[in-house]
Design an enzyme around this catalytic site. Structure first.
Site, mmCIF file in Angstrom:
data_model
loop_
_atom_site.group_PDB
_atom_site.id
_atom_site.type_symbol
_atom_site.label_atom_id
_atom_site.label_comp_id
_atom_site.label_asym_id
_atom_site.label_seq_id
_atom_site.Cartn_x
_atom_site.Cartn_y
_atom_site.Cartn_z
ATOM 1 N N ASN A 283 0.814 -1.096 -0.100
ATOM 2 C CA ASN A 283 -0.090 0.013 0.150
ATOM 3 C C ASN A 283 0.888 1.361 -0.146
ATOM 4 O OD1 ASN A 283 -2.639 -1.351 0.419
ATOM 5 N ND2 ASN A 283 -2.018 -2.059 2.106
ATOM 6 N N TYR A 284 2.215 1.050 0.312
ATOM 7 C CA TYR A 284 2.885 2.469 0.487
ATOM 8 C C TYR A 284 4.118 2.695 -0.293
ATOM 9 C CZ TYR A 284 -0.134 3.543 4.641
ATOM 10 O OH TYR A 284 -0.989 3.897 5.122
ATOM 11 N N LEU A 285 4.378 1.450 -0.796
ATOM 12 C CA LEU A 285 5.646 1.872 -1.598
ATOM 13 C C LEU A 285 5.507 1.588 -3.298
ATOM 14 C CD1 LEU A 285 7.779 -0.654 0.366
ATOM 15 C CD2 LEU A 285 7.734 1.706 0.564
#
Length: 591
Positions: A548-550
């Site tokens: 979800n973040y990278l």
DNA sequence: CTACTGACTTGTTTCCATTCCT
DNA sequence: AGGAATGGAAACAAGTCAGTAG
């Protein structure tokens, strides 16, 4: 700029229809694409088969006994079904919690006949042991099934998947994320949830709103039933929805992350984060200035933003009291959640955070801050009780409005995405070494990923079998070491032999032994790397940040640059989800 | 401004299949 | 072959954030 996305997705999706029709539709599609950015439609054509419902309740065989106050009792189907939900959970800690028991009992009684209701008045007198044993035996029997039976079940599931698991959205066949309706059961909130144990009721066709395009073949409700509604709203991405009875919120059936619509959105998210990169210095200078503002609300906003930026905290919406577990994010922090230390050990101006965040995961951190932030915090705390809001002049709506003015599309969560991705990129740069072996490079990647997970506070409980599996690995390493020294001895002997005889045969033997040593050295190294990785990962969960973040393009570029096969970093599902990035990113991609 | 709703993303836990090991 | 360990997928809870009504 997202209009060019078609290029990246065509290869992914299966075309349908005739070539000529396709050609015509493509033209339409492109035209529609141009319109889309202005009117906010998400699709033109959407066809699906509707959801799969939970199987109906099958009453227990008579041999399964339920006792109330020591006396045998046969429950009517509705009450019996709810009783089985509880019986199945008997081994779970939940069933010992007061709130859980109370909520369960209250909802259970609603399902009873008036006779049952008058008899069953105390949960403590209920004996679910017989039911519990029955379900244990059932699951045991399932494990013992023959190969053929298991195969049959697998095939049935596959058939359902093929029929209901896909939809057609604008010329593409797409995988649906969750096409099965959640079965009834007992609600299990996370943390100290006031509604744990409540009955999550069965969802019927009459509860379902279907969303599809007018000109599609509409899904048929099961025989003898009706949908609540069939609508044709192309401003949203969901295929079906229903209202859940615990919080009264809406649940949706949507597409799989591999779908065009999700991938595009994901890409967009990272592009927004990259735009933040370009102006983050300006924004940081801005909030540092704002720490000095005459206005309290601006100072609070600036300090909160500093935390969000520096510590990757979540925004922190307000929540309705008593409806959910008591958790907070940045804007909803209370006085009781921080401690200020002008001096702590050898550091100055230390802020200690201790609060429950999303999913009631504890956030604990001690962090030195700038003097101005510290002084501001002292100011915010003046004349407040522990239960008061730290930022009483701020909420997420105010904060996000401000952020929107600083950059188009900027919200609080963009900082989390930005800081996570930029950290991965920096860490990869710092840790990777082109001379390293493949396992060593992957260790570096995992360490970079770990730095992000720590930043985002993605913890996990150490696996129950952690110590044991560590030990197993260590024994393996010890054995390998023994093997290695044995192999080395053999090599030495072979060399000596060769020195003495100088013949071809002994020369070959030396080569063979040398190879063997090399192979064992490699294996040992691999095991040691694995042990390090596992140990460092004991309390850290990498999955959430990875998913979800990278920005996946960072990972793809890194793989290309260091000659790592992408399969070593992303498994099959992840590769499907990140297909856009795998296709797009070259080795020189910069976040 | 607040309260509330709706849509969508992010998160952990549980379940299950595959792999590993004896 | 069979059981334990492991990793991945499914399930579903819990966030974020925008929009709207009052």
């Amino acid at each position: 700029i997202f209009n060019v996305r078609l290029l990246y997705f065509t290869f992914l999706n299966h075309m349908i229809g005739l070539q000529i029709r396709l050609q015509a539709q493509k033209m339409l599609l492109i035209r529609w694409e141009e319109e889309r950015s202005t009117d906010g439609s998400k699709w033109r054509f959407l066809e699906h088969k509707g959801p799969v419902f939970a199987p109906p309740y099958e009453p227990l065989p008579d041999k399964v006994k339920f006792y109330y106050d020591g006396k045998l009792m046969k429950l009517a189907a509705p009450a019996e079904e709810v009783a089985t939900f509880f019986a199945k959970m008997l081994d779970h800690e939940y069933t010992t919690k007061d709130v859980f028991r109370k909520n369960f009992f209250k909802d259970w009684r609603k399902e009873m006949t008036s006779e049952e209701k008058s008899k069953i008045t105390d949960l403590n007198k209920c004996n679910f042991a017989g039911m519990n044993e029955y379900f244990k035996a059932q699951s045991e029997a399932r494990k013992q099934m023959s190969k053929e039976e298991k195969q049959k079940i697998k095939e049935d599931n596959e058939r359902i998947l093929q029929e209901y698991g896909f939809c057609i959205m604008d010329n593409h066949k797409e995988r649906i994320g969750n096409f099965r309706i959640e079965p009834p059961g007992l609600f299990r909130g996370r943390g100290d949830h006031p509604k744990m144990g409540m009955l999550k009721r069965r969802i019927r066709p009459e509860d379902i709103i279907i969303n599809c395009s007018k000109d599609s073949k509409h899904p048929k409700p099961p025989p003898g039933t009706k949908w609540k509604e069939v609508r044709h709203d192309n401003k949203v991405t969901w295929l079906a929805s229903w209202t859940e009875n615990i919080q009264g919120s809406i649940k949706y059936i949507m597409l799989n992350p591999s779908s065009r619509i999700k991938g595009e959105k994901d890409w967009q998210k990272y592009e927004t984060a990259r735009r933040l990169k370009k102006c983050v210095d300006r924004i940081r200078n801005q909030y540092r200035e704002d720490w000095k503002s005459k206005e309290m609300r601006i100072r609070q906003r600036a300090v909160a933003l500093y935390f969000i930026d520096k510590l990757a905290l979540r925004a922190g919406n307000e929540k309705e009291e008593g409806e959910t577990a008591d958790t907070v994010g940045c804007c909803s922090l209370r006085v009781e959640h921080i401690n200020l230390y002008p001096k702590l050990d050898d550091q100055e101006y230390v802020v200690e955070f201790d609060f429950l965040g999303k999913d009631s995961i504890r956030y604990y951190n001690r962090i030195p801050v700038e003097k101005r932030v510290f002084k501001n915090l002292q100011l915010f705390l003046e004349n407040k009780q522990p239960g008061d809001d730290l930022f009483d002049r701020l909420n997420t709506s105010i904060l996000n409005k401000h952020l929107q003015e600083l950059m188009d599309g900027l919200t609080a969560k963009v900082f989390r995405t930005y800081n996570a991705s930029i950290t991965l990129q920096q860490q990869l740069k710092e840790l990777s070494c082109s001379d390293d072996s493949v396992p060593a490079k992957i260790l570096s990647y995992n360490r970079a990923n770990r730095a992000v997970a720590i930043l985002c506070n993605h913890q996990r409980a150490p696996p129950k079998t952690f110590e044991k599996s560590m030990q197993n690995l260590q024994t393996k390493i010890d054995e390998k070491q023994k093997q290695l020294s044995a192999a080395r001895k053999q090599l030495k002997a072979a060399k000596a032999e060769h020195k003495a005889s100088h013949d071809d045969k002994s020369k070959k033997a030396v080569e063979v032994k040398r190879k063997a040593v090399q192979r064992i050295e490699e294996q040992l190294m691999k095991l040691q790397v694995q042990a390090t990785d596992r140990e460092e990962n004991k309390q850290i969960a990498l999955g959430t940040s990875k998913l979800n973040y990278l920005d996946p393009r960072i990972s793809v570029a890194w793989c290309k640059k260091f000659g790592i096969p992408i399969e070593k970093i992303y498994n099959k599902t992840q590769r499907e989800k990140f297909a856009w990035a795998i296709d797009m990113a070259e080795k020189d991609f910069e976040f």
